[in-house]
Write an enzyme that holds these catalytic residues in place. Structure first.
Site, PDB file in Angstrom:
ATOM      1  CD  GLU A  78      -2.991  -1.138   0.314  1.00 37.54           C
ATOM      2  OE1 GLU A  78      -2.868  -0.423  -0.708  1.00 37.54           O
ATOM      3  OE2 GLU A  78      -4.001  -1.819   0.549  1.00 37.54           O
ATOM      4  CG  HIS A  97      -4.350   0.922   5.502  1.00 33.35           C
ATOM      5  ND1 HIS A  97      -5.704   1.106   5.318  1.00 33.35           N
ATOM      6  CD2 HIS A  97      -4.051  -0.284   4.944  1.00 33.35           C
ATOM      7  CE1 HIS A  97      -6.188   0.072   4.654  1.00 33.35           C
ATOM      8  NE2 HIS A  97      -5.213  -0.783   4.421  1.00 33.35           N
ATOM      9  CG  HIS A  99      -7.922  -4.173   6.870  1.00 29.71           C
ATOM     10  ND1 HIS A  99      -7.520  -5.271   6.132  1.00 29.71           N
ATOM     11  CD2 HIS A  99      -7.489  -3.094   6.165  1.00 29.71           C
ATOM     12  CE1 HIS A  99      -6.875  -4.873   5.055  1.00 29.71           C
ATOM     13  NE2 HIS A  99      -6.836  -3.562   5.063  1.00 29.71           N
ATOM     14  CE1 TYR A 118     -16.647  15.710  22.378  1.00 28.04           C
ATOM     15  CE2 TYR A 118     -18.773  14.920  23.163  1.00 28.04           C
ATOM     16  CZ  TYR A 118     -17.415  15.084  23.348  1.00 28.04           C
ATOM     17  OH  TYR A 118     -16.815  14.628  24.502  1.00 28.04           O
ATOM     18  CG  HIS A 160      -9.043  -1.597   1.570  1.00 27.05           C
ATOM     19  ND1 HIS A 160      -8.250  -1.263   0.495  1.00 27.05           N
ATOM     20  CD2 HIS A 160      -8.187  -2.019   2.535  1.00 27.05           C
ATOM     21  CE1 HIS A 160      -6.978  -1.494   0.793  1.00 27.05           C
ATOM     22  NE2 HIS A 160      -6.924  -1.949   2.031  1.00 27.05           N
ATOM     23  CE1 TYR A 213     -10.257  17.579  26.004  1.00 29.21           C
ATOM     24  CE2 TYR A 213      -9.871  16.302  24.009  1.00 29.21           C
ATOM     25  CZ  TYR A 213     -10.220  16.375  25.347  1.00 29.21           C
ATOM     26  OH  TYR A 213     -10.559  15.230  26.006  1.00 29.21           O
TER      27      TYR A 213
END
Length: 219
Positions: A78, A97, A99, A118, A160, A213
């Site tokens: 990838e 990345h 799954h 939120y 994916h 924050y």
């Protein structure tokens, strides 16, 4: 504080090893990249996380030949979207990345995540988009991911998985965990009649508060 290359390599390995225990990945299907000066450090292809070492992390020059790499192992299959994202998004330093189950469930259904909570504002807008489908490792997949990540720090990938971005690796990992939590909440809410969505004003107010924050900090 800016980390050295060896510290970044060590952090990539540690984050890979944490992904499964955090519930955001299974096996070796996930991959991680981090910008390091004028190159990208990226996890090697098909390497069990428990066997991975900092020396195994591949590197790819950002200003060199497209697809060029060096290291003892070939970069993740990838690599294209990792490389293309970091090239196109100088505001971001890390790409995760994976799954995770609930993100991938929504991606299989090709459903974006609307403003159900939120915390969706922490990804940069009113929703987390779902990209179109393309075969893994292809240039088309990278193009679709870049489109879905426009003005965002996360996206789902049709049939994916998901991608999160961060100003550093810690924040990319934090967003990955948060994205899976929101995906799970959204999936569960649909079993009891569906969510009540927040308004644009609600999300904009949350986004403004996040500036105090620490979510936008780059240190």
């Amino acid at each position: 504080m800016q980390l050295s290359e060896i510290q970044l390599r060590q952090a990539i390995v540690a984050s890979c090893q944490n992904m499964n225990s955090l519930g955001i990945n299974q096996g070796t299907s996930g991959n991680i990249s981090v910008r390091c000066g004028d190159k990208v450090l990226i996890t090697p292809s098909a390497t069990p996380y428990e066997d991975m070492t900092p020396e195994m992390i591949a590197e790819m020059p950002l200003d060199g030949e497209y697809g060029a790499w060096s290291g003892p192992l070939r970069p993740s299959t990838e690599w294209r979207f990792h490389y293309d994202i970091l090239k196109a998004r100088p505001d971001m330093t890390a790409v995760v990345h994976a799954h995770p189950t609930y993100c991938t469930t929504l991606a299989i259904a090709r459903k974006p995540i609307p403003p159900v909570h939120y915390m969706i504002a922490s990804f940069g807008g009113m929703d987390v988009r779902c990209s179109g489908y393309a075969t893994f490792g292809t240039a088309r997949l990278s193009e679709l991911a870049l489109d879905a990540l426009q003005d965002r720090t996360a996206c789902l990938m049709a049939n994916h998985g998901m991608i999160t971005l961060g100003e550093n690796l810690e924040k990319a990992m934090w967003r990955a965990v948060e994205l899976e939590a929101i995906a799970r909440q959204y999936c569960l809410s649909m079993t009891i009649g569906g969510p009540v969505l927040l308004s644009e004003d609600d999300i904009n107010e949350a986004l403004a508060k996040f500036s105090d924050y620490g979510l936008k900090s780059t240190d």
